[in-house]
Each structure stands twice: as structure tokens, then as C-alpha cells.
Scaffold this motif. Structure first.
Motif, PDB file in Angstrom:
ATOM      1  N   GLY A 128       0.810  -1.256  -0.120  1.00  7.44           N
ATOM      2  CA  GLY A 128       0.116  -0.041  -0.072  1.00  7.44           C
ATOM      3  C   GLY A 128       0.828   1.193  -0.002  1.00  7.44           C
ATOM      4  N   LEU A 129       2.159   1.247  -0.524  1.00  9.76           N
ATOM      5  CA  LEU A 129       2.955   2.535  -0.602  1.00  9.76           C
ATOM      6  C   LEU A 129       3.196   2.600  -2.249  1.00  9.76           C
ATOM      7  CD1 LEU A 129       5.441   0.852   1.836  1.00  9.76           C
ATOM      8  CD2 LEU A 129       3.674   2.912   2.494  1.00  9.76           C
ATOM      9  N   ASP A 130       3.636   3.778  -2.458  1.00 12.93           N
ATOM     10  CA  ASP A 130       4.351   4.369  -3.871  1.00 12.93           C
ATOM     11  C   ASP A 130       5.447   3.525  -4.237  1.00 12.93           C
ATOM     12  OD1 ASP A 130       5.509   6.649  -5.804  1.00 12.93           O
ATOM     13  OD2 ASP A 130       3.214   6.323  -5.974  1.00 12.93           O
ATOM     14  N   ARG A 131       5.575   3.367  -5.676  1.00 13.72           N
ATOM     15  CA  ARG A 131       6.646   2.525  -6.281  1.00 13.72           C
ATOM     16  C   ARG A 131       8.037   3.522  -6.076  1.00 13.72           C
ATOM     17  NH1 ARG A 131       9.959   3.388  -9.431  1.00 13.72           N
ATOM     18  NH2 ARG A 131       9.012   4.849 -10.610  1.00 13.72           N
ATOM     19  N   THR A 132       7.700   4.792  -6.204  1.00 15.60           N
ATOM     20  CA  THR A 132       8.777   5.664  -5.932  1.00 15.60           C
ATOM     21  C   THR A 132       9.187   5.844  -4.576  1.00 15.60           C
ATOM     22  OG1 THR A 132       7.616   7.661  -5.844  1.00 15.60           O
ATOM     23  CG2 THR A 132       8.093   7.118  -8.058  1.00 15.60           C
ATOM     24  N   TYR A 133       8.416   5.780  -3.654  1.00 16.98           N
ATOM     25  CA  TYR A 133       8.669   5.515  -2.234  1.00 16.98           C
ATOM     26  C   TYR A 133       9.666   4.266  -2.031  1.00 16.98           C
ATOM     27  CZ  TYR A 133       8.626   5.546   2.917  1.00 16.98           C
ATOM     28  OH  TYR A 133       8.931   5.585   4.025  1.00 16.98           O
ATOM     29  N   ILE A 134       9.457   3.205  -2.486  1.00 16.23           N
ATOM     30  CA  ILE A 134      10.157   2.052  -2.298  1.00 16.23           C
ATOM     31  C   ILE A 134      11.535   2.245  -2.878  1.00 16.23           C
ATOM     32  CG2 ILE A 134      10.398  -0.359  -2.989  1.00 16.23           C
ATOM     33  CD1 ILE A 134       8.204   0.071  -0.748  1.00 16.23           C
ATOM     34  N   SER A 135      11.613   2.827  -3.969  1.00 16.85           N
ATOM     35  CA  SER A 135      12.706   2.984  -4.820  1.00 16.85           C
ATOM     36  C   SER A 135      13.677   3.930  -4.056  1.00 16.85           C
ATOM     37  CB  SER A 135      12.491   3.726  -6.149  1.00 16.85           C
ATOM     38  OG  SER A 135      13.798   4.235  -6.757  1.00 16.85           O
ATOM     39  N   SER A 136      13.093   4.906  -3.676  1.00 19.06           N
ATOM     40  CA  SER A 136      13.828   6.079  -2.570  1.00 19.06           C
ATOM     41  C   SER A 136      14.343   5.608  -1.395  1.00 19.06           C
ATOM     42  CB  SER A 136      13.085   7.250  -2.511  1.00 19.06           C
ATOM     43  OG  SER A 136      12.701   8.010  -3.380  1.00 19.06           O
ATOM     44  N   LEU A 137      13.913   4.513  -0.871  1.00 17.97           N
ATOM     45  CA  LEU A 137      14.127   3.850   0.139  1.00 17.97           C
ATOM     46  C   LEU A 137      15.153   2.978  -0.142  1.00 17.97           C
ATOM     47  CD1 LEU A 137      10.814   2.648   2.103  1.00 17.97           C
ATOM     48  CD2 LEU A 137      12.341   4.468   2.816  1.00 17.97           C
ATOM     49  N   GLU A 138      15.226   2.054  -1.061  1.00 18.19           N
ATOM     50  CA  GLU A 138      16.170   1.250  -1.451  1.00 18.19           C
ATOM     51  C   GLU A 138      17.607   2.118  -2.035  1.00 18.19           C
ATOM     52  OE1 GLU A 138      15.324  -1.493  -4.573  1.00 18.19           O
ATOM     53  OE2 GLU A 138      13.764  -2.561  -3.122  1.00 18.19           O
ATOM     54  N   ARG A 139      17.470   3.228  -2.047  1.00 15.32           N
ATOM     55  CA  ARG A 139      18.562   4.263  -2.418  1.00 15.32           C
ATOM     56  C   ARG A 139      19.232   4.791  -1.150  1.00 15.32           C
ATOM     57  NH1 ARG A 139      17.028   7.975  -6.181  1.00 15.32           N
ATOM     58  NH2 ARG A 139      14.878   7.337  -5.972  1.00 15.32           N
ATOM     59  N   GLY A 140      18.362   4.820  -0.207  1.00 16.09           N
ATOM     60  CA  GLY A 140      18.839   5.370   1.068  1.00 16.09           C
ATOM     61  C   GLY A 140      18.426   6.758   1.097  1.00 16.09           C
ATOM     62  N   ARG A 141      17.454   7.332   0.247  1.00 13.08           N
ATOM     63  CA  ARG A 141      17.228   8.737   0.162  1.00 13.08           C
ATOM     64  C   ARG A 141      16.259   9.121   1.176  1.00 13.08           C
ATOM     65  NH1 ARG A 141      18.095  11.778  -5.155  1.00 13.08           N
ATOM     66  NH2 ARG A 141      16.701  13.080  -3.777  1.00 13.08           N
ATOM     67  N   TYR A 142      15.437   8.473   1.781  1.00 11.63           N
ATOM     68  CA  TYR A 142      14.615   8.450   2.828  1.00 11.63           C
ATOM     69  C   TYR A 142      14.675   7.557   4.078  1.00 11.63           C
ATOM     70  CZ  TYR A 142      11.807  10.990  -0.794  1.00 11.63           C
ATOM     71  OH  TYR A 142      11.165  11.793  -1.682  1.00 11.63           O
ATOM     72  N   TYR A 143      14.411   7.898   5.139  1.00 12.37           N
ATOM     73  CA  TYR A 143      14.184   7.251   6.230  1.00 12.37           C
ATOM     74  C   TYR A 143      12.751   6.676   6.443  1.00 12.37           C
ATOM     75  CZ  TYR A 143      18.394   9.045   8.616  1.00 12.37           C
ATOM     76  OH  TYR A 143      19.827   9.411   8.514  1.00 12.37           O
ATOM     77  N   ALA A 144      12.664   5.297   6.451  1.00 17.19           N
ATOM     78  CA  ALA A 144      11.239   4.799   6.435  1.00 17.19           C
ATOM     79  C   ALA A 144      10.646   4.963   7.899  1.00 17.19           C
ATOM     80  CB  ALA A 144      11.320   3.227   6.345  1.00 17.19           C
ATOM     81  N   SER A 145       9.430   5.471   7.715  1.00 18.10           N
ATOM     82  CA  SER A 145       8.641   5.471   9.097  1.00 18.10           C
ATOM     83  C   SER A 145       8.416   4.020   9.511  1.00 18.10           C
ATOM     84  CB  SER A 145       7.231   5.917   8.839  1.00 18.10           C
ATOM     85  OG  SER A 145       6.578   4.882   7.936  1.00 18.10           O
ATOM     86  N   LEU A 146       8.066   3.915  11.153  1.00 20.49           N
ATOM     87  CA  LEU A 146       7.813   2.466  11.404  1.00 20.49           C
ATOM     88  C   LEU A 146       6.733   1.710  10.883  1.00 20.49           C
ATOM     89  CD1 LEU A 146       8.378   3.361  15.400  1.00 20.49           C
ATOM     90  CD2 LEU A 146      10.040   2.056  13.758  1.00 20.49           C
ATOM     91  N   LYS A 147       5.719   2.781  10.390  1.00 18.97           N
ATOM     92  CA  LYS A 147       4.351   1.857   9.800  1.00 18.97           C
ATOM     93  C   LYS A 147       4.686   1.470   8.406  1.00 18.97           C
ATOM     94  CE  LYS A 147       0.136   1.032   9.618  1.00 18.97           C
ATOM     95  NZ  LYS A 147      -0.337   0.065  10.624  1.00 18.97           N
ATOM     96  N   ALA A 148       5.763   2.182   7.632  1.00 17.52           N
ATOM     97  CA  ALA A 148       6.178   1.763   6.416  1.00 17.52           C
ATOM     98  C   ALA A 148       6.931   0.278   6.559  1.00 17.52           C
ATOM     99  CB  ALA A 148       7.070   2.508   5.527  1.00 17.52           C
ATOM    100  N   ILE A 149       7.818   0.195   7.538  1.00 12.71           N
ATOM    101  CA  ILE A 149       8.743  -0.992   7.791  1.00 12.71           C
ATOM    102  C   ILE A 149       7.764  -2.003   8.071  1.00 12.71           C
ATOM    103  CG2 ILE A 149      10.347  -1.929   9.524  1.00 12.71           C
ATOM    104  CD1 ILE A 149      11.552   1.008   9.440  1.00 12.71           C
ATOM    105  N   GLU A 150       6.567  -2.074   8.783  1.00 13.44           N
ATOM    106  CA  GLU A 150       5.922  -2.844   9.257  1.00 13.44           C
ATOM    107  C   GLU A 150       5.127  -3.372   8.209  1.00 13.44           C
ATOM    108  OE1 GLU A 150       2.265  -3.328  12.406  1.00 13.44           O
ATOM    109  OE2 GLU A 150       1.978  -1.563  11.176  1.00 13.44           O
ATOM    110  N   ARG A 151       4.707  -2.525   7.254  1.00 11.05           N
ATOM    111  CA  ARG A 151       3.951  -2.923   5.863  1.00 11.05           C
ATOM    112  C   ARG A 151       4.726  -3.797   4.996  1.00 11.05           C
ATOM    113  NH1 ARG A 151       0.209   2.312   3.843  1.00 11.05           N
ATOM    114  NH2 ARG A 151      -1.113   2.249   5.593  1.00 11.05           N
ATOM    115  N   ILE A 152       6.138  -3.194   4.917  1.00  7.63           N
ATOM    116  CA  ILE A 152       7.142  -3.738   3.813  1.00  7.63           C
ATOM    117  C   ILE A 152       7.335  -5.374   4.522  1.00  7.63           C
ATOM    118  CG2 ILE A 152       9.240  -3.654   3.114  1.00  7.63           C
ATOM    119  CD1 ILE A 152       8.824  -0.547   3.048  1.00  7.63           C
TER     120      ILE A 152
END
Length: 76
Positions: free
Chosen positions: A30-54
Motif C-alpha cells: 500500500g505504498l508508492d513505487r517511487t517511495y520504495i525506490s527511494s528507500l532502496e537508494r537510501g534517500r529517505y528514512y522509512a517510517s515505522l508504519k512503512a517498515i511494518e507494511r514492507i
């Protein structure tokens, strides 16, 4: 390696092991693909909720996405 880079490396590795594309992971979590891409490139810190969903989609304990492996632990 900071926690953002560690998460990025672990996320990509876990996604590839599951055979999921960034788009498929994002959809299932339930997340955006560009957000996943940014997380994998280390551009953003993931929220706890995002970590839980992933982690749910990857069928992992959320802590696994933040765990250091032996090689990275020795290099610090």
C-alpha cells in the motif's frame, strides 16, 4: 554504514529474494513505487508504519530489515 543505508541494503536484498519488483512490493504494501525506490537508494528514512507494511509483504520480522550481517558488523 548508517541505519538508512543498512535498511536500504536489507530491503533490496529481501525484495529480490522474494522475486518481487519494486512495483509489486509497493502495491502489496500500500505504498508508492517511487517511495520504495527511494528507500532502496537510501534517500529517505522509512517510517515505522512503512517498515511494518514492507516486512509483512516480505514475510519478515521488521527487525530483519534493520539487522547487520557479520561482514558489515566487522567493518565498523
Amino acid at each position: 554504514m548508517d541505519i538508512r543505508q543498512l535498511f536500504a541494503r536489507n530491503l533490496r536484498a529481501a525484495r529480490e529474494v522474494k522475486g518481487l519488483s519494486q512495483e509489486a512490493l509497493a502495491y502489496e504494501a500500500g505504498l508508492d513505487r517511487t517511495y520504495i525506490s527511494s528507500l532502496e537508494r537510501g534517500r529517505y528514512y522509512a517510517s515505522l508504519k512503512a517498515i511494518e507494511r514492507i516486512a509483512r509483504v516480505l514475510e519478515l520480522d521488521p527487525a530483519e530489515l534493520l539487522r547487520k550481517d557479520e561482514a558489515s558488523a566487522r567493518s565498523q
